[in-house]
Design a protein around this motif. Sequence first.
Motif, PDB file in Angstrom:
ATOM      1  N   ARG A  58       0.857  -1.188   0.000  1.00  0.00           N
ATOM      2  CA  ARG A  58       0.000   0.000   0.000  1.00  0.00           C
ATOM      3  C   ARG A  58       0.892   1.237   0.000  1.00  0.00           C
ATOM      4  NH1 ARG A  58      -5.063   1.939   2.289  1.00  0.00           N
ATOM      5  NH2 ARG A  58      -4.559   3.675   3.644  1.00  0.00           N
ATOM      6  N   PRO A  59       0.560   2.264  -0.824  1.00  0.00           N
ATOM      7  CA  PRO A  59       1.387   3.473  -0.807  1.00  0.00           C
ATOM      8  C   PRO A  59       1.408   4.094   0.585  1.00  0.00           C
ATOM      9  CG  PRO A  59      -0.141   3.523  -2.654  1.00  0.00           C
ATOM     10  CD  PRO A  59      -0.533   2.354  -1.800  1.00  0.00           C
ATOM     11  N   HIS A  60       2.482   4.806   0.880  1.00  0.00           N
ATOM     12  CA  HIS A  60       2.617   5.449   2.180  1.00  0.00           C
ATOM     13  C   HIS A  60       2.032   6.858   2.068  1.00  0.00           C
ATOM     14  CE1 HIS A  60       4.108   6.175   6.108  1.00  0.00           C
ATOM     15  NE2 HIS A  60       4.969   7.093   5.726  1.00  0.00           N
ATOM     16  N   GLN A  87     -18.342  -0.111   1.267  1.00  0.00           N
ATOM     17  CA  GLN A  87     -19.789   0.065   1.444  1.00  0.00           C
ATOM     18  C   GLN A  87     -20.215   1.407   0.862  1.00  0.00           C
ATOM     19  OE1 GLN A  87     -21.480  -2.266   3.008  1.00  0.00           O
ATOM     20  NE2 GLN A  87     -20.248  -3.218   4.576  1.00  0.00           N
ATOM     21  N   VAL A  88     -19.364   2.410   1.052  1.00  0.00           N
ATOM     22  CA  VAL A  88     -19.701   3.775   0.647  1.00  0.00           C
ATOM     23  C   VAL A  88     -18.472   4.429   0.023  1.00  0.00           C
ATOM     24  CG1 VAL A  88     -20.354   6.065   1.478  1.00  0.00           C
ATOM     25  CG2 VAL A  88     -21.314   4.053   2.567  1.00  0.00           C
ATOM     26  N   LEU A  89     -18.718   5.194  -1.031  1.00  0.00           N
ATOM     27  CA  LEU A  89     -17.657   6.009  -1.635  1.00  0.00           C
ATOM     28  C   LEU A  89     -18.176   7.432  -1.677  1.00  0.00           C
ATOM     29  CD1 LEU A  89     -16.375   4.206  -4.825  1.00  0.00           C
ATOM     30  CD2 LEU A  89     -15.011   4.861  -2.852  1.00  0.00           C
ATOM     31  N   ALA A  90     -17.422   8.387  -1.145  1.00  0.00           N
ATOM     32  CA  ALA A  90     -17.922   9.756  -1.159  1.00  0.00           C
ATOM     33  C   ALA A  90     -16.810  10.790  -1.156  1.00  0.00           C
ATOM     34  CB  ALA A  90     -18.831   9.991   0.055  1.00  0.00           C
ATOM     35  N   GLN A  91     -17.028  11.832  -1.955  1.00  0.00           N
ATOM     36  CA  GLN A  91     -16.260  13.074  -1.913  1.00  0.00           C
ATOM     37  C   GLN A  91     -17.107  14.072  -2.709  1.00  0.00           C
ATOM     38  OE1 GLN A  91     -12.602  13.673  -3.958  1.00  0.00           O
ATOM     39  NE2 GLN A  91     -13.177  12.532  -5.780  1.00  0.00           N
ATOM     40  N   TRP A 132     -14.917   7.373 -12.108  1.00  0.00           N
ATOM     41  CA  TRP A 132     -13.654   7.941 -11.641  1.00  0.00           C
ATOM     42  C   TRP A 132     -13.842   9.203 -10.819  1.00  0.00           C
ATOM     43  CZ3 TRP A 132      -8.595   6.587 -11.206  1.00  0.00           C
ATOM     44  CH2 TRP A 132      -8.316   5.282 -11.603  1.00  0.00           C
ATOM     45  N   GLU A 133     -14.972   9.903 -10.998  1.00  0.00           N
ATOM     46  CA  GLU A 133     -15.239  11.058 -10.148  1.00  0.00           C
ATOM     47  C   GLU A 133     -15.188  10.673  -8.677  1.00  0.00           C
ATOM     48  OE1 GLU A 133     -18.761  13.774 -10.246  1.00  0.00           O
ATOM     49  OE2 GLU A 133     -18.571  13.417 -12.395  1.00  0.00           O
ATOM     50  N   TYR A 134     -15.523   9.422  -8.397  1.00  0.00           N
ATOM     51  CA  TYR A 134     -15.554   8.968  -7.005  1.00  0.00           C
ATOM     52  C   TYR A 134     -14.418   8.003  -6.692  1.00  0.00           C
ATOM     53  CZ  TYR A 134     -19.626  11.713  -7.098  1.00  0.00           C
ATOM     54  OH  TYR A 134     -20.441  12.796  -7.254  1.00  0.00           O
ATOM     55  N   LEU A 135     -13.371   8.019  -7.515  1.00  0.00           N
ATOM     56  CA  LEU A 135     -12.211   7.160  -7.250  1.00  0.00           C
ATOM     57  C   LEU A 135     -10.925   7.942  -7.002  1.00  0.00           C
ATOM     58  CD1 LEU A 135     -12.572   4.184  -9.754  1.00  0.00           C
ATOM     59  CD2 LEU A 135     -13.396   4.379  -7.411  1.00  0.00           C
ATOM     60  N   TRP A 136     -10.873   9.197  -7.426  1.00  0.00           N
ATOM     61  CA  TRP A 136      -9.613   9.940  -7.301  1.00  0.00           C
ATOM     62  C   TRP A 136      -9.124   9.991  -5.864  1.00  0.00           C
ATOM     63  CZ3 TRP A 136      -7.125  10.246 -11.563  1.00  0.00           C
ATOM     64  CH2 TRP A 136      -7.783  10.446 -12.774  1.00  0.00           C
ATOM     65  N   GLU A 178      -8.372   6.426   1.191  1.00  0.00           N
ATOM     66  CA  GLU A 178      -9.634   6.432   1.958  1.00  0.00           C
ATOM     67  C   GLU A 178     -10.813   6.359   0.999  1.00  0.00           C
ATOM     68  OE1 GLU A 178      -9.834   6.736   5.323  1.00  0.00           O
ATOM     69  OE2 GLU A 178      -7.655   6.872   5.540  1.00  0.00           O
ATOM     70  N   ASN A 179     -11.915   5.783   1.467  1.00  0.00           N
ATOM     71  CA  ASN A 179     -13.095   5.688   0.609  1.00  0.00           C
ATOM     72  C   ASN A 179     -14.015   6.905   0.745  1.00  0.00           C
ATOM     73  OD1 ASN A 179     -12.271   3.178  -0.311  1.00  0.00           O
ATOM     74  ND2 ASN A 179     -13.245   2.143   1.407  1.00  0.00           N
TER      75      ASN A 179
END
Length: 413
Positions: free
Chosen positions: A71-73, A236-240, A282-286, A293-294
Amino acid sequence: MIFSRRAIPLLGVAFFIVFLYTVSNLSRQWRHMPQAVGLGDLVTTPFPTSSVYLNTTGMVDQPSRELYAPRPHYAPGVPKPPGSTYAKTLVVPQAGFEDTEWMRYELPEWQPAVYVVDDLSAPLHPPKNKGHEVIVYLSYIIDHYEKLPDIIAFMHSHQFAWHNDEIFNGNAAEMLQRLNPARVVREGYMNLRCIWAPGCPDWLHPGALQEDEHKQEETMLARSWGEIFPDNPIPQVLAQPCCAQFVVSRERILAIPKARFVYYRDWILRTELSDYISGRIWEYLWHVVFTGENVICPKEHVCYCDGYGICFEGEEGYDEFRRLHSEKGELEEDLKQWRGDAEAIEVERISGTLGEESHISVPDPGRDTELEEQISEKERLIDEMLRNATARGEDPKARALEAGRPWKEGDGF
Ligand SMILES: *[C@@H]1O[C@H](CO)[C@@H](O)[C@H](O)[C@H]1NC(C)=O
Ligand SMILES: *[C@@H]1O[C@H](CO)[C@@H](O)[C@H](O)[C@H]1NC(C)=O
């Protein structure tokens, strides 16, 4: 020694036992091989990894096998001393005749990197026009990985758009002029949008079985997740906050191996999903890529204060500011209604149909000027609050206080 005839069945049995042992040993090795989701293994359930990762409380457990890659640091960065300048680049996609000239005169401190999506002879261009801005953002990172500036903003090419916060009058230039690079370095990743809606506090539920027409990408996401992040359990949830406009520090990009960005871009190049859906996913993956973090939903008032130097004195002050805005909106609605009624009456009067049976409610005379005065009073208060908040944001101590981070004499923003 002579083999007696009776020894032959015995030998057969012994041979069979050795055979069974070898087979079971081999298959045990296979069982320990990681399962490649998406590589030949079609994901058919919304929770393909649930048995591995989710315990009874639904909390994510430690994966029970070796990860494909470490996992990246994601470490917080250290800003430069106060008064230092930061090298800044603004990456935008450009299609057709979209205007990007505004960047040169509005944002002289930002080096533009305009990726022309539909012209392979342009100095900067993605390998293919696919996946909207996603392929542009990833191509910039891949092309410049070894020579990145201090911070990089990824945005759409329009200067004015609704998704650039209202506080900046929807103006991308104003937003970037105010942006605090120190926060970007500290956090590593910052969404340029402070307003939660749409996107926060919980937007996509990748396990959802029913299609929501406002979020068509939701059901597609579960299938794509295993392909994009084979090491991460489906969240379970992805948000930004929405809209795929964000800033990242060089350190944060370098914390992630270049090969990962190449892999993400390959996914975009090869996916059979429409550009609309892959762009929305991808709007919710960056934030997942850049923070691990999700859910990344910073408080709006902290985002404005630490990110842009607009400090409303805590959540209460900020709520007051929002309340004034919504009151102003209601008054404007009332005024619109009044004017509509007045116009309808006028039409009936002119055509001579205005009579006893008329169903139109007669607007109070003078109510319109009353509403207009109330609206301009709200506007005056809003402007004053904004001016006060901007003045407060000039003080690095006030900013630190509002963002809840420690501050000592001589610290910058
Ligand atoms: C489930 O996972 C959470 C988080 O890792 C942990 O705190 C909890 O004890 C686990 N529950 C069970 C039943 O294993
Ligand atoms: C703005 O600041 C001034 C001076 O501190 C104060 O008197 C005024 O009430 C503030 N205005 C608003 C709208 O908060």
